[in-house]
Design an enzyme around this catalytic site. Structure first.
Site, PDB file in Angstrom:
ATOM      1  CG  ASP A  31      -2.341   0.481   0.870  1.00 34.57           C
ATOM      2  OD1 ASP A  31      -2.477   1.326  -0.033  1.00 34.57           O
ATOM      3  OD2 ASP A  31      -3.311   0.045   1.533  1.00 34.57           O
ATOM      4  CD1 TRP A  79      -4.355   3.438  -3.259  1.00 37.16           C
ATOM      5  CD2 TRP A  79      -3.587   5.410  -2.528  1.00 37.16           C
ATOM      6  NE1 TRP A  79      -4.060   3.284  -1.930  1.00 37.16           N
ATOM      7  CE2 TRP A  79      -3.588   4.478  -1.443  1.00 37.16           C
ATOM      8  CE3 TRP A  79      -3.147   6.709  -2.284  1.00 37.16           C
ATOM      9  CZ2 TRP A  79      -3.150   4.806  -0.167  1.00 37.16           C
ATOM     10  CZ3 TRP A  79      -2.722   7.042  -1.010  1.00 37.16           C
ATOM     11  CH2 TRP A  79      -2.735   6.095   0.031  1.00 37.16           C
ATOM     12  N   GLY A  80      -3.047   4.564  -8.443  1.00 36.40           N
ATOM     13  CA  GLY A  80      -2.943   5.196  -9.734  1.00 36.40           C
ATOM     14  C   GLY A  80      -2.044   6.416  -9.786  1.00 36.40           C
ATOM     15  CG  ASP A 133      -9.456   2.466  -1.464  1.00 36.44           C
ATOM     16  OD1 ASP A 133      -8.477   2.092  -2.137  1.00 36.44           O
ATOM     17  OD2 ASP A 133      -9.407   2.645  -0.237  1.00 36.44           O
TER      18      ASP A 133
END
Length: 455
Positions: free
Chosen positions: A169, A212-213, A233
């Site tokens: 993450d 998250w791009g 998300d």
């Protein structure tokens, strides 16, 4: 049990040890043979196909423990989802103690996960690969220990526990003067750690970025990982699905057998998605070759879900495209539909998509309107279709053969937010004497052998 030769393992590890910089994960893992999750020796996992399985976060967030995870895996097996191809069960955040050991090791929660080796052994025995989660920063998103400055130590721990997959993450990013890296360098640290562990142990983990791009990850993700999130998300609402499909429509070329855009977990079984919205959700995720990770309460889903919803997750004709052994590439839009081509619109994304498969050309049509609509296209709008050829039409949702398409096709009365998935196969020459003599875009340059333009 297949045991790989020492020479083979040494050669592969040599490739890994030679990999440096941004190539640390470009080690051929995607096309190497893998062992079944129940094998006692895990060398390299074949990830040439998109990962399919389960992730616990959307259903349970931090309310997870070993018993729940094993029960979920058993439900997945009992209801035929393992047989359908969903062979990963992945932990997400919150499995750890809040503090590391005195020697710096990350530790599993002593109450909820007393033995990670016991957990992975049980998952492997059931036929599943086992996945774990960490973060590239100081802390995970739920404020458990992140792996920053502990990358190789944590990678070795995850390997010793028997995990096969790592989701990584993007929370708690260190200050600039400490990290002195951009997004690539921040994730490269764990890629290098995994390569080092592979060199030492002969095993590796599938590496899934959850950034998250950010930082145009689709340009570099495949250099250091096996999949990468392309957006924020997901939520179980149509507007979230439409927005992610819109984002994916511009970067489909990034996906192939060695790395793939990750559109986030499946929301089938969550929220108030209609059947047609859930079907569109699954169709889009599967046909762009994204990972397919169920993200709902499996016991609730399988006990209460309608057979229609369960059939979405088990549609073998759709799954076969996602797992295509010949073509690892995503389908791509050939016409946006409501909007001019190349329009970025999170509410009304591209509607007409196609791509090659081992069995023919795959088409996906998405009705982004809130009312039913007919959807028409000329066959040669898709670059994968040959002019002058007629095509048999297979509906991948009704599982029916629907005749022959000559030059064009119309899907009638596509439901609001619904999708159509078709497989077109060559079926001989089109009938002679059709007018005009050229179809689609070619009409503007349609020319006879003597130089006469058709008009």
């Amino acid at each position: 049990m297949m045991i790989l030769s020492r020479t083979f393992v040494a050669a592969v590890v040599g490739i890994l040890s030679a990999a440096t910089g941004v190539n640390a994960i470009m080690n051929g893992v995607g096309k190497l043979p893998g062992l079944s999750p129940s094998s006692s020796i895990r060398y390299f996992i074949d990830i040439s196909d998109a990962v399919m399985g389960y992730n616990a976060w959307n259903a349970f967030a931090c309310n997870v423990n070993e018993t729940l995870i094993i029960q979920t895996a058993q439900y997945m097996k009992d209801y035929g989802l393992l047989d359908a191809g969903y062979n990963h069960v992945n932990l997400d955040d919150c499995w750890a103690m809040k503090n590391r050991s005195s020697t710096g090791e990350v530790m599993s929660d002593s109450i909820r996960f007393p033995s990670m080796n016991n957990l992975t052994n049980q998952l492997h025995a059931l036929g599943f690969y086992a996945g774990i989660y960490s973060d590239s920063g100081w802390f995970t998103c739920a404020r458990y220990p992140g792996s920053f400055m502990h990358e190789e130590q944590d990678a070795m721990t995850f390997q010793s526990w028997g995990f096969d997959f790592l989701k990584y993450d993007n929370c708690a990013i260190p200050f600039d003067d400490i990290i002195q890296e951009g997004m690539i360098g921040k994730y490269q640290r764990m890629a290098d750690a995994l390569a080092a562990v592979a060199e030492k142990t002969g095993t590796t983990l599938i590496f899934s970025l959850c950034e998250w791009g950010w930082s145009q990850v689709w340009l570099w993700g495949a250099q250091i990982s096996h999949s990468w999130r392309i957006d924020g998300d997901i939520t179980p609402h149509w507007n979230s699905l439409a927005s992610i499909i819109n984002s994916a429509s511009f970067i489909t070329q990034a996906t192939n057998h060695f790395g793939r855009n990750d559109l986030d977990m499946l929301e089938i079984g969550n929220g108030n998605l209609t059947y047609d919205e859930a079907k569109t959700h699954f169709t889009a995720w599967a046909l762009v070759k994204a990972p397919l990770l169920i993200g709902t309460n499996a016991s609730h889903l399988l006990a209460t879900i309608s057979q229609e919803m369960l059939s979405i997750l088990k549609n073998q004709e759709i799954i076969a495209v996602n797992q295509d052994p010949v073509y690892g590439t995503s389908i791509s839009p050939f016409r946006w539909g409501i909007n001019p081509d190349w329009t970025y619109n999170a509410t009304y994304p591209a509607q007409y998509w196609s791509g090659p498969s081992e069995n023919g050309t795959v088409f996906m049509l998405i009705n982004t309107l809130s009312e039913p609509a007919d959807m028409f296209f000329n066959l040669t709008e898709s670059p994968w279709i040959r002019a002058g050829i007629q095509y048999s039409v297979r509906d991948l949702w009704t599982h029916t053969d629907n005749g022959t398409a000559v030059r064009s096709f119309t899907a009638m009365n596509v439901p609001a937010h619904g999708a159509v998935a078709l497989l077109l196969k060559e079926d001989g020459n089109e009938p002679a004497g059709l007018v005009p003599p050229c179809a689609g875009e070619a009409l503007s340059q349609c020319t006879a052998e003597n130089g006469t333009n058709y008009s």
